[in-house]
Design an enzyme around this catalytic site. Structure first.
Site, PDB file in Angstrom:
ATOM      1  N   GLU A 141       3.341  14.019  -4.341  1.00 52.55           N
ATOM      2  CA  GLU A 141       2.558  13.847  -3.120  1.00 52.55           C
ATOM      3  C   GLU A 141       3.120  14.735  -2.010  1.00 52.55           C
ATOM      4  O   GLU A 141       4.262  14.559  -1.595  1.00 52.55           O
ATOM      5  CB  GLU A 141       2.630  12.376  -2.678  1.00 52.55           C
ATOM      6  CG  GLU A 141       1.824  12.092  -1.439  1.00 52.55           C
ATOM      7  CD  GLU A 141       2.043  10.678  -0.910  1.00 52.55           C
ATOM      8  OE1 GLU A 141       3.163  10.158  -1.008  1.00 52.55           O
ATOM      9  OE2 GLU A 141       1.077  10.118  -0.385  1.00 52.55           O
ATOM     10  N   CYS A 191      -2.544   8.440   3.266  1.00 54.05           N
ATOM     11  CA  CYS A 191      -2.246   7.973   1.902  1.00 54.05           C
ATOM     12  C   CYS A 191      -3.354   8.365   0.938  1.00 54.05           C
ATOM     13  O   CYS A 191      -3.092   8.948  -0.105  1.00 54.05           O
ATOM     14  CB  CYS A 191      -1.990   6.479   1.905  1.00 54.05           C
ATOM     15  SG  CYS A 191      -3.265   5.550   2.741  1.00 54.05           S
ATOM     16  N   GLU A 212       0.888  -1.178   0.000  1.00 58.06           N
ATOM     17  CA  GLU A 212       0.000   0.000   0.000  1.00 58.06           C
ATOM     18  C   GLU A 212       0.914   1.213   0.000  1.00 58.06           C
ATOM     19  O   GLU A 212       1.549   1.509   1.008  1.00 58.06           O
ATOM     20  CB  GLU A 212      -0.896   0.018   1.244  1.00 58.06           C
ATOM     21  CG  GLU A 212      -1.854  -1.134   1.354  1.00 58.06           C
ATOM     22  CD  GLU A 212      -2.966  -1.103   0.336  1.00 58.06           C
ATOM     23  OE1 GLU A 212      -3.065  -0.103  -0.423  1.00 58.06           O
ATOM     24  OE2 GLU A 212      -3.730  -2.068   0.275  1.00 58.06           O
TER      25      GLU A 212
HETATM   26  P1  NAD Z   1       8.638   5.055   4.186  1.00 61.43           P
HETATM   27  O1  NAD Z   1       8.515   4.282   2.937  1.00 61.43           O
HETATM   28  O2  NAD Z   1       9.814   5.940   4.373  1.00 61.43           O
HETATM   29  O3  NAD Z   1       8.690   4.072   5.454  1.00 61.43           O
HETATM   30  C1  NAD Z   1       7.712   3.084   5.682  1.00 61.43           C
HETATM   31  C2  NAD Z   1       8.329   1.952   6.480  1.00 61.43           C
HETATM   32  O4  NAD Z   1       9.334   1.315   5.695  1.00 61.43           O
HETATM   33  C3  NAD Z   1       9.030   2.379   7.779  1.00 61.43           C
HETATM   34  O5  NAD Z   1       8.756   1.408   8.771  1.00 61.43           O
HETATM   35  C4  NAD Z   1      10.509   2.355   7.392  1.00 61.43           C
HETATM   36  O6  NAD Z   1      11.366   2.149   8.486  1.00 61.43           O
HETATM   37  C5  NAD Z   1      10.546   1.178   6.453  1.00 61.43           C
HETATM   38  N1  NAD Z   1      11.665   1.166   5.515  1.00 61.43           N
HETATM   39  C6  NAD Z   1      12.473   2.189   5.143  1.00 61.43           C
HETATM   40  N2  NAD Z   1      13.377   1.752   4.222  1.00 61.43           N
HETATM   41  C7  NAD Z   1      13.118   0.444   4.006  1.00 61.43           C
HETATM   42  C8  NAD Z   1      13.688  -0.555   3.140  1.00 61.43           C
HETATM   43  N3  NAD Z   1      14.711  -0.280   2.333  1.00 61.43           N
HETATM   44  N4  NAD Z   1      13.141  -1.787   3.173  1.00 61.43           N
HETATM   45  C9  NAD Z   1      12.097  -2.082   3.957  1.00 61.43           C
HETATM   46  N5  NAD Z   1      11.524  -1.191   4.790  1.00 61.43           N
HETATM   47  C10 NAD Z   1      12.030   0.059   4.818  1.00 61.43           C
HETATM   48  O7  NAD Z   1       7.268   5.819   4.331  1.00 61.43           O
HETATM   49  P2  NAD Z   1       6.821   6.819   5.476  1.00 61.43           P
HETATM   50  O8  NAD Z   1       7.591   8.085   5.253  1.00 61.43           O
HETATM   51  O9  NAD Z   1       6.899   6.154   6.806  1.00 61.43           O
HETATM   52  O10 NAD Z   1       5.271   7.031   5.126  1.00 61.43           O
HETATM   53  C11 NAD Z   1       4.839   7.988   4.216  1.00 61.43           C
HETATM   54  C12 NAD Z   1       4.494   7.384   2.868  1.00 61.43           C
HETATM   55  O11 NAD Z   1       3.672   6.229   3.030  1.00 61.43           O
HETATM   56  C13 NAD Z   1       3.697   8.298   1.974  1.00 61.43           C
HETATM   57  O12 NAD Z   1       4.208   8.241   0.661  1.00 61.43           O
HETATM   58  C14 NAD Z   1       2.292   7.731   1.991  1.00 61.43           C
HETATM   59  O13 NAD Z   1       1.493   8.018   0.896  1.00 61.43           O
HETATM   60  C15 NAD Z   1       2.544   6.292   2.149  1.00 61.43           C
HETATM   61  N6  NAD Z   1       1.414   5.637   2.776  1.00 61.43           N
HETATM   62  C16 NAD Z   1       0.622   4.842   2.018  1.00 61.43           C
HETATM   63  C17 NAD Z   1      -0.483   4.242   2.558  1.00 61.43           C
HETATM   64  C18 NAD Z   1      -1.369   3.347   1.740  1.00 61.43           C
HETATM   65  O14 NAD Z   1      -2.173   2.641   2.300  1.00 61.43           O
HETATM   66  N7  NAD Z   1      -1.262   3.356   0.441  1.00 61.43           N
HETATM   67  C19 NAD Z   1      -0.771   4.434   3.905  1.00 61.43           C
HETATM   68  C20 NAD Z   1       0.062   5.255   4.658  1.00 61.43           C
HETATM   69  C21 NAD Z   1       1.158   5.834   4.080  1.00 61.43           C
END
Ligand code: NAD
Length: 469
Positions: free
Chosen positions: A375, A277, A243
């Protein structure tokens, strides 16, 4: 200062290292979070693998019962958890804030108990019998973001345990405390090792994606990180639900009453300070009512109180972290440089300790400006003028993301017809953003892979097995 522990195999596990978790409203340290090593990840995988055989054979009634126990324990502790979410995430306790988030957790957990795992009988006659069963995949790894920390964890966890899997959750390093506490509570009502919680950043997330002992990753976060998870998961052919980011367009047709829709538009865009999101992130308004919609939205937005989420009467809290704050501020300045007209906001007060950013409405921008194309994930809404409906549908679809979208009109039939032309997983009419546990939710294009919720979401935590004969 309170130190939190990991939850592995039903036990609290102390780590050698800790990291400070700060309240974005005050910059004060809320508590110290444990820092996992790769050895902790291995221990969590072992615990989850060991728990799997017995848990997956618990039987349908017991699995349903476990879901209800999870709902009960969250409900009983929801005030404590809501406060913790507000302290580390920043959102207000009230309104569409942390109590609302906890209510969602209880609702989703309860709903999971009603999902069916019955086999589908394709044929059963003199010629033969063919039945399709859903079997749990094994250990599910969940990686969550910082915007709705507990809701996302529950969205990942419930279908996993409903279908007989065991799970490891890794929250975002910005908001680990509420998840650690919630999983501690949940672990108390489930057999040891069924749920585990470790912490860490991209290194641990990356190791989870590649881990041999994990059968599936469910990930919510940015599209860029989602791509990395996918690459990491490729060698072990993991099941994936992703997601990812959204840049949802809303389209307001000229038959709308601007005053009537202003509140819905506002909350569609600004729920959780825009850090959602599937929030409305680009608003296209027909030329005939453009000025009036701008005026009504501005009037409504002027009544919104931005402040510390613990204080009563706060509608929106701070942006959750400095990285996101700078990203939002940067996009706003870029829009200013490209002729954006500020109806409200855009002038953060840098004096305080908190990451507060004012509600910002920017008119007279268009596709091609970064605030529209990218975004923003913050309390800023670009408002774009249109006059031709085919052209605006093309502009709405001209984006790599496709999570949600909305059409605003008094003519529901016309609205549904246009909604079908939007390239997105969910298109709302006269609303933007509400989700339900019995309706699939997911994105198209770079907004994700697969769906969550309902029987469709549950299916993603299982492999099909055909018994023929
Ligand atoms: P992010 O991708 O930076 O981090 C998300 C998670 O991934 C964190 O737990 C982080 O520690 C982990 N992570 C970071 N690098 C990684 C890697 N290389 N491998 C595996 N895991 C890793 O996102 P964020 O800044 O925490 O959240 C914001 C983003 O999430 C926005 O773009 C938003 O649109 C999206 N989002 C989407 C939904 C949805 O349902 N589509 C819901 C909430 C947020």
């Amino acid at each position: 200062m309170e130190k939190y522990d990991l939850i592995i195999g039903g036990q609290k596990i102390a780590t050698e290292q800790h990291t400070e978790v700060r309240n974005p409203a005050t910059n004060e340290v809320v508590a110290l979070a444990p820092v996992s090593t790769l050895a902790h990840l291995d221990a969590a995988v072992t615990a989850a693998k060991d728990a799997f055989p017995a848990y997956s054979m618990s039987g349908d009634a017991a699995l349903r019962d476990y879901c209800n126990k999870v709902a009960d324990v969250i409900e009983a502790n929801s005030e404590e958890l809501a406060k913790l979410v507000t302290l580390e995430q920043g959102k207000p306790l009230d309104g569409l804030g942390s109590r609302f988030e906890l209510g969602g957790c209880v609702g989703w957990a309860r709903h999971a108990s009603s999902l069916s795992m019955e086999p589908e009988i394709i044929q059963d006659d003199n010629e033969g019998r063919v039945a399709v069963y859903q079997k749990p995949v094994g250990v599910v790894g969940s990686i969550t973001p910082w915007n709705w920390p507990l809701m996302t964890a529950i969205w990942h966890l419930m279908p996993a345990i409903r279908s007989g899997n065991t799970a490891i959750i890794k929250p975002s390093p910005y908001t680990p405390l509420s998840t650690l506490r919630m999983i501690e509570l949940i672990a108390g009502v489930l057999p040891d090792g069924v749920v585990n919680c470790i912490t860490g950043d991209g290194e641990i997330g990356g190791a989870m994606s590649a881990h041999e002992g994990i059968a599936k990753i469910v990930f919510t976060g940015s599209s860029t990180t989602g791509g990395k998870v996918m690459a990491g998961a490729s060698e072990t052919i993991k099941r994936l639900t992703l997601e990812l980011g959204g840049n949802d367009a809303g389209i307001v047709l000229p038959d709308c009453d601007p005053r009537q829709i202003a509140e819905g538009l506002f909350w569609g865009a600004f729920i959780n300070n825009g850090q959602t999101c599937a929030a409305l992130k680009r608003l296209y308004v027909h030329d005939d009512i453009y000025d009036e919609v701008c005026r009504e939205l501005t009037d409504f937005a002027k009544g919104i109180v931005v402040g510390n989420g613990l204080q009563e009467g706060t509608h929106l809290g701070p942006i959750q972290n400095r990285m996101q704050y700078d990203k939002v501020a940067n996009l706003v300045e870029d829009a200013r440089a490209h002729g954006g007209r500020f109806l409200l906001g855009g002038d953060p007060d840098a004096a305080g300790e908190g990451l507060f950013y004012p509600v910002t409405l920017v008119a007279d921008v268009d596709n091609g400006v970064r605030l529209v194309d990218e975004e923003q994930f913050g309390p800023v809404l670009p408002i774009i003028r249109f006059s031709d409906i085919d052209d605006v549908i093309t502009r709405a679809n001209d984006n790599p993301n496709g999570l949600g979208g909305s059409i605003w009109t008094k003519d529901l039939e016309r609205g549904r017809e246009l909604a079908r032309r939007l390239e997105c997983g969910t298109a709302w009419i006269n609303n933007h953003g509400p989700v339900r546990p019995d309706v699939p939710f997911g994105g198209v294009k770079r907004s994700g892979l697969g769906v969550e919720f309902g029987k469709w979401g549950l299916a993603e935590y299982t492999d099909l097995q055909v018994i023929n004969g």
